[in-house]
Design an enzyme around this catalytic site. Structure first.
Site, PDB file in Angstrom:
ATOM      1  N   TYR A 140     167.085 110.064  12.115  1.00  0.00           N
ATOM      2  CA  TYR A 140     166.268 110.630  11.047  1.00  0.00           C
ATOM      3  C   TYR A 140     167.009 110.610   9.725  1.00  0.00           C
ATOM      4  O   TYR A 140     168.217 110.344   9.672  1.00  0.00           O
ATOM      5  CB  TYR A 140     165.836 112.063  11.400  1.00  0.00           C
ATOM      6  CG  TYR A 140     166.922 113.101  11.256  1.00  0.00           C
ATOM      7  CD1 TYR A 140     167.989 113.158  12.147  1.00  0.00           C
ATOM      8  CD2 TYR A 140     166.903 114.016  10.204  1.00  0.00           C
ATOM      9  CE1 TYR A 140     168.990 114.110  11.999  1.00  0.00           C
ATOM     10  CE2 TYR A 140     167.894 114.969  10.050  1.00  0.00           C
ATOM     11  CZ  TYR A 140     168.940 115.013  10.954  1.00  0.00           C
ATOM     12  OH  TYR A 140     169.932 115.941  10.796  1.00  0.00           O
ATOM     13  N   ARG A 158     172.102 104.362   5.238  1.00  0.00           N
ATOM     14  CA  ARG A 158     172.572 105.165   6.381  1.00  0.00           C
ATOM     15  C   ARG A 158     171.603 105.042   7.562  1.00  0.00           C
ATOM     16  O   ARG A 158     172.016 104.982   8.716  1.00  0.00           O
ATOM     17  CB  ARG A 158     172.746 106.631   5.982  1.00  0.00           C
ATOM     18  CG  ARG A 158     173.374 107.457   7.108  1.00  0.00           C
ATOM     19  CD  ARG A 158     173.777 108.845   6.656  1.00  0.00           C
ATOM     20  NE  ARG A 158     172.625 109.642   6.276  1.00  0.00           N
ATOM     21  CZ  ARG A 158     172.701 110.837   5.709  1.00  0.00           C
ATOM     22  NH1 ARG A 158     173.886 111.373   5.440  1.00  0.00           N
ATOM     23  NH2 ARG A 158     171.615 111.503   5.384  1.00  0.00           N
ATOM     24  N   ARG A 216     159.339 107.291  31.545  1.00  0.00           N
ATOM     25  CA  ARG A 216     160.643 107.933  31.433  1.00  0.00           C
ATOM     26  C   ARG A 216     161.704 107.338  32.372  1.00  0.00           C
ATOM     27  O   ARG A 216     161.726 107.632  33.570  1.00  0.00           O
ATOM     28  CB  ARG A 216     160.519 109.437  31.683  1.00  0.00           C
ATOM     29  CG  ARG A 216     161.800 110.189  31.335  1.00  0.00           C
ATOM     30  CD  ARG A 216     161.694 111.674  31.621  1.00  0.00           C
ATOM     31  NE  ARG A 216     162.933 112.364  31.247  1.00  0.00           N
ATOM     32  CZ  ARG A 216     164.065 112.312  31.959  1.00  0.00           C
ATOM     33  NH1 ARG A 216     164.105 111.644  33.092  1.00  0.00           N
ATOM     34  NH2 ARG A 216     165.151 112.935  31.541  1.00  0.00           N
ATOM     35  N   HIS A 249     166.044 106.249  31.835  1.00  0.00           N
ATOM     36  CA  HIS A 249     167.091 106.380  30.825  1.00  0.00           C
ATOM     37  C   HIS A 249     167.367 105.077  30.069  1.00  0.00           C
ATOM     38  O   HIS A 249     167.530 105.085  28.855  1.00  0.00           O
ATOM     39  CB  HIS A 249     168.396 106.877  31.471  1.00  0.00           C
ATOM     40  CG  HIS A 249     168.353 108.325  31.855  1.00  0.00           C
ATOM     41  ND1 HIS A 249     167.430 108.826  32.741  1.00  0.00           N
ATOM     42  CD2 HIS A 249     169.117 109.368  31.464  1.00  0.00           C
ATOM     43  CE1 HIS A 249     167.627 110.123  32.891  1.00  0.00           C
ATOM     44  NE2 HIS A 249     168.647 110.482  32.125  1.00  0.00           N
ATOM     45  N   LYS A 282     173.168 109.570  12.562  1.00  0.00           N
ATOM     46  CA  LYS A 282     172.280 110.680  12.220  1.00  0.00           C
ATOM     47  C   LYS A 282     171.148 110.758  13.248  1.00  0.00           C
ATOM     48  O   LYS A 282     170.007 110.375  12.984  1.00  0.00           O
ATOM     49  CB  LYS A 282     171.735 110.533  10.789  1.00  0.00           C
ATOM     50  CG  LYS A 282     171.111 111.823  10.270  1.00  0.00           C
ATOM     51  CD  LYS A 282     170.989 111.800   8.775  1.00  0.00           C
ATOM     52  CE  LYS A 282     170.224 112.999   8.224  1.00  0.00           C
ATOM     53  NZ  LYS A 282     170.853 114.297   8.517  1.00  0.00           N
ATOM     54  N   GLU A 288     182.928 119.538   9.812  1.00  0.00           N
ATOM     55  CA  GLU A 288     181.857 119.680   8.818  1.00  0.00           C
ATOM     56  C   GLU A 288     181.000 120.868   9.208  1.00  0.00           C
ATOM     57  O   GLU A 288     181.248 121.530  10.212  1.00  0.00           O
ATOM     58  CB  GLU A 288     181.011 118.398   8.757  1.00  0.00           C
ATOM     59  CG  GLU A 288     180.328 118.070  10.081  1.00  0.00           C
ATOM     60  CD  GLU A 288     179.483 116.802  10.058  1.00  0.00           C
ATOM     61  OE1 GLU A 288     179.039 116.385   8.972  1.00  0.00           O
ATOM     62  OE2 GLU A 288     179.256 116.243  11.146  1.00  0.00           O
ATOM     63  N   LEU A 326     179.193 113.268   9.824  1.00  0.00           N
ATOM     64  CA  LEU A 326     178.174 112.439   9.208  1.00  0.00           C
ATOM     65  C   LEU A 326     178.627 112.101   7.795  1.00  0.00           C
ATOM     66  O   LEU A 326     179.119 112.971   7.073  1.00  0.00           O
ATOM     67  CB  LEU A 326     176.842 113.197   9.156  1.00  0.00           C
ATOM     68  CG  LEU A 326     175.690 112.344   8.661  1.00  0.00           C
ATOM     69  CD1 LEU A 326     175.244 111.367   9.756  1.00  0.00           C
ATOM     70  CD2 LEU A 326     174.518 113.199   8.227  1.00  0.00           C
TER      71      LEU A 326
HETATM   72  N1  PMP Z   1     176.538 116.777   8.143  1.00  0.00           N
HETATM   73  C1  PMP Z   1     175.520 116.949   8.999  1.00  0.00           C
HETATM   74  C2  PMP Z   1     175.819 117.174  10.440  1.00  0.00           C
HETATM   75  C3  PMP Z   1     174.196 116.914   8.527  1.00  0.00           C
HETATM   76  O1  PMP Z   1     173.171 117.074   9.364  1.00  0.00           O
HETATM   77  C4  PMP Z   1     173.951 116.721   7.142  1.00  0.00           C
HETATM   78  C5  PMP Z   1     172.552 116.734   6.612  1.00  0.00           C
HETATM   79  N2  PMP Z   1     171.963 115.470   6.718  1.00  0.00           N
HETATM   80  C6  PMP Z   1     175.067 116.547   6.288  1.00  0.00           C
HETATM   81  C7  PMP Z   1     176.342 116.574   6.829  1.00  0.00           C
HETATM   82  C8  PMP Z   1     174.875 116.312   4.810  1.00  0.00           C
HETATM   83  O2  PMP Z   1     174.390 115.021   4.579  1.00  0.00           O
HETATM   84  P1  PMP Z   1     173.477 114.663   3.322  1.00  0.00           P
HETATM   85  O3  PMP Z   1     174.280 114.979   2.108  1.00  0.00           O
HETATM   86  O4  PMP Z   1     173.217 113.216   3.464  1.00  0.00           O
HETATM   87  O5  PMP Z   1     172.254 115.514   3.423  1.00  0.00           O
END
Ligand code: PMP
Length: 291
Positions: free
Chosen positions: A33, A52, A100, A102, A147, A180, A205
């Site tokens: 997403y 991304r 379904r 895997h 993501k 993060e 991310l």
């Molecule tokens: N880390 C994670 C785990 C996230 O879900 C997000 C939100 N997308 C971010 C960092 C921040 O990324 P962005 O600046 O692209 O929203």
């Protein structure tokens, strides 16, 4: 005005938007997403988000369901039909519907869903209000660079933060380093004045806002270092903040209940918030199409 969603080629009333029970997103969280901010009717950093998305889809071996250009057209249409001036677009691509099992299905077609909603217009003053974070064990997998919609650990940790009266949880890896936030990237200004955010690898991310802030800092001659930092460094930092599409540059004024700096937005954080504000204002003008 009733909200409109986009589901596999059709614009439908939000309340009736639905996918099949055997969509692999529903069954396996087999999808990716993006969340893209809309600022004054313009998508912020569209190219960065599409790049991304390309990375995430590629890592899961899901083919683009349409060209990035067409994706941009649909996003624009979702923004228009929902009359969004300030808000967000949510975009999800899953491997599609299949019995379904895997392993990847032989011929499922990737499924695309988009929704949009309004958020309060960005305002530097309100965004200067600091928030609390707690630190938690990072219980996620080894591919946090993708993501994916598989967000259960993030959900559990964000809930833990909420129950502790905090806004976000900063996750800590096995070496005691902050990775993060559950939906944000983490930054500090160390007690020696160094601006630091973690390097991008499989543990975090690669945030689009993070990249935009780094680029803005660079243009303004503000130095920064991409390296991991410990919880102790965070707690003794002069300043701390987080970045994300929906929180922009947001001051962190307490970590595990311990005040950072004087408990208010720091000087450098305020400067970066202003720079990010200008970055958003410059969108769509062709002047600042930062990815
Ligand atoms: N880390 C994670 C785990 C996230 O879900 C997000 C939100 N997308 C971010 C960092 C921040 O990324 P962005 O600046 O692209 O929203």
């Amino acid at each position: 005005l009733s909200r409109i969603a986009y589901v596999n080629g059709r614009y439908v009333p939000h309340a009736e938007a639905a996918v099949h029970v055997e969509d692999r997103g529903y069954q396996f969280a087999d999808g990716v997403y993006e969340v893209i901010a809309v600022h004054r009717s313009v998508l912020v950093d569209e190219k960065g988000h599409m790049d991304r998305l390309d990375w995430s889809l590629g890592e899961l071996d899901i083919a683009w369901p349409m060209t990035p250009r067409a994706m941009g057209t649909v996003m624009g249409e979702v923004v228009r039909r929902n009359r969004i001036r300030d808000g967000i677009v949510y975009l999800q691509v899953t491997r599609g519907v299949a019995p379904r099992n895997h392993e990847f299905p032989a011929n499922a077609e990737a499924a695309v869903v988009m929704t949009a909603r309004r958020i309060r217009p960005f305002n530097v003053e309100t965004n200067s209000q600091g928030i609390d974070v707690i630190t938690v064990d990072d219980i996620r997998w080894k591919r946090c660079d993708i993501k994916t919609i598989s967000l259960l650990p993030n959900v559990l940790m964000k809930e833990q933060a909420a129950r502790a009266g905090a806004y976000e949880a900063w996750m800590v890896d096995g070496e005691g380093q902050v990775t993060e936030g559950t939906s944000t990237n983490a930054w500090i200004v160390t007690k020696d004045g160094d601006l630091v955010t973690r390097q991008t690898d499989n543990k975090i991310l690669s945030g689009i806002t993070r990249a935009a802030v780094m680029e803005a800092a660079q243009s303004a001659g503000i130095e920064f270092t991409e390296r991991s930092f410990t919880v102790d460094e965070a707690k003794t930092a002069r300043e701390a903040f987080l970045t994300s599409t929906t929180l922009f540059v947001k001051p962190v004024v307490r970590v595990d209940g311990e005040a950072i700096g004087n408990g208010h937005i720091g000087t450098l954080t305020a400067r970066l918030l202003d720079l990010y504000s200008a970055h958003m204002d410059g969108q769509g003008s062709g002047k600042d199409s930062a990815a």
